[in-house]
Design an enzyme around this catalytic site. Structure first.
Site, PDB file in Angstrom:
ATOM      1  CG  LEU A 270      -1.974  -1.081   1.348  1.00 35.38           C
ATOM      2  CD1 LEU A 270      -2.705  -0.972   2.677  1.00 35.38           C
ATOM      3  CD2 LEU A 270      -2.963  -1.005   0.195  1.00 35.38           C
ATOM      4  CG  ASP A 271      -0.373   4.744  -2.054  1.00 28.64           C
ATOM      5  OD1 ASP A 271      -0.701   5.544  -1.157  1.00 28.64           O
ATOM      6  OD2 ASP A 271      -1.164   4.293  -2.902  1.00 28.64           O
ATOM      7  CB  VAL A 272       3.441   6.850   1.845  1.00 24.65           C
ATOM      8  CG1 VAL A 272       3.548   7.623   3.153  1.00 24.65           C
ATOM      9  CG2 VAL A 272       4.760   6.179   1.534  1.00 24.65           C
TER      10      VAL A 272
END
Length: 406
Positions: A270-272
């Site tokens: 999951l991206d930041v």
């Protein structure tokens, strides 16, 4: 004592004479001891020592015939809506029913043995008869949904094909894994609900090797390796989906406690800026299958964008959009909530491309304001607190393994 003495005694408070006592009520009295006293008409006030008692007419209690026990009139102390005593309804007591059942031939024999009682078909299953039905932790996910694949008919096989003379009895292995009690496990085997290495087993004398045998109950895989770990992490915004970060940013390992030194893999990324569910495990085979495109594991996201959201965009996302790295689409699209200026949408897709949800909504002109992944395959976040990590229950692990054909 004479008759006159008894009439004049203190116990005779009325002072009436014997003949007058038997006189009809309401008749005129003479000038004797009872003269001048008030006559009491029939049904009126009567003397009761120094007080008077007023007789009240008896009120019949209304009883709804629809609520009364069938075939019997309710007793005086029975109230509508309450259960009548067993002795009045004629129903046998629980102890009598158990004693009668114990006297049946074959009642004390184990299921599957000659002469034992056969399980009733169509009888409702108790919570204990379901695999891991008494488990305290994890979520109950219902029946197992395996991926569609071509399989032959489930046929019973001879005991010799799966029997290991040096192994452990199958029901003992199942009970040790927490499926159910050993007695219930024996019933599951006798009912043909257990598979060993893909073959249905109905004999109770089968022995298996717990280190190599693959056991399924009602399609639910039993994990016999205690060293394997399965966790769910509710990732907050701003956390990097790695175990270590050279730049010193918050990462997954900062939230893991008491991991006893085992190496964990994060399934996917999951991206930041994205929040939500991230699976952690040291089961390499499971991690590879969950991320492989051929298994098409669905992932569910909640997407918040600015409103109003025009009609037709959902159909456009389902039909597919051409992106810079190829064609992409969502499996389902549902409008969850709408407030002035904001719209909440639920999308399900099985693609594992980088930032795929954000790029799809950017392509239709609605940049994502907030993105949360709430489900991967059969595993959901539920009410898990953000930033927390929990172990999956054994039933959840079985569903997760079944979703990728394990």
């Amino acid at each position: 004592m004479t008759q006159a003495g008894r009439q004049g005694s203190p116990r005779n408070s009325s002072g009436r004479k014997g003949p007058e006592r038997n006189a009809p009520r309401g008749a005129a009295q003479g000038r004797g001891a009872g003269a001048g006293k008030r006559d009491f008409p029939k049904g009126g006030d009567r003397p009761f020592g120094d007080r008077t008692y007023k007789a009240k007419p008896r009120e019949e209690r209304f009883v709804d015939p629809d609520e009364a026990p069938a075939g019997r009139r309710p007793a005086g102390d029975w109230k509508p809506g309450s259960k009548a005593p067993a002795s009045r309804t004629g129903a046998p007591k629980a102890g009598a029913r158990k004693a009668a059942a114990a006297r049946k031939p074959g009642a004390n024999k184990a299921p599957g043995t000659p002469g034992a009682l056969k399980p009733k078909s169509g009888a409702p299953k108790t919570a204990g008869s379901r695999a891991f039905g008494s488990e305290r932790f994890g979520q109950s996910l219902g029946p197992v949904r395996r991926p569609s694949r071509t399989r032959g008919p489930r046929a019973e096989v001879p005991q010799s094909e799966v029997h290991d003379a040096d192994g452990v009895r199958l029901q003992k292995v199942m009970a040790s894994a927490g499926v159910a009690s050993r007695r219930v496990c024996e019933e599951m085997i006798a009912e043909g609900r257990v598979e060993v290495d893909g073959k249905v087993v109905t004999e109770l004398g089968v022995r298996v090797d717990p280190k190599t045998a693959v056991i399924h109950v009602d399609g639910l895989r039993i994990q016999l390796d205690d060293t394997l770990v399965y966790m769910v992490f509710n990732k907050p915004k701003g956390v990097v989906s790695t175990m270590e970060d050279p730049e010193g940013r918050p990462c997954i390992s900062d939230y893991i406690r008491n991991n006893q030194g085992e190496r964990l893999f994060h399934v996917g990324r999951l991206d930041v800026a994205t929040e939500g569910l991230l699976l952690l495990t040291n089961d390499g085979e499971l991690a590879n299958r969950l991320t492989h495109p051929s298994y098409e594991v669905p992932k569910t996201y909640l997407v918040q964008v600015r409103g109003p959201f025009p009609q037709g965009i959902g159909a456009q996302l389902k039909d597919g959009i051409e992106l810079e790295d190829g064609f992409a689409s969502v499996d389902s699209f549902r409008l969850v909530d709408s407030t002035p200026g904001h719209v909440l949408i639920e999308v399900v897709l099985h693609s594992g491309k980088n930032r795929i949800v954000r790029r799809l909504f950017d392509a239709v002109g609605f940049p994502v304001l907030r993105l949360v992944r709430v489900k991967v395959g059969p595993i959901g976040l539920g009410d898990q607190r953000q930033g927390s990590i929990r172990n999956l229950g054994k039933q959840e692990v079985g569903h997760l393994l079944a979703s990728v054909g394990l």
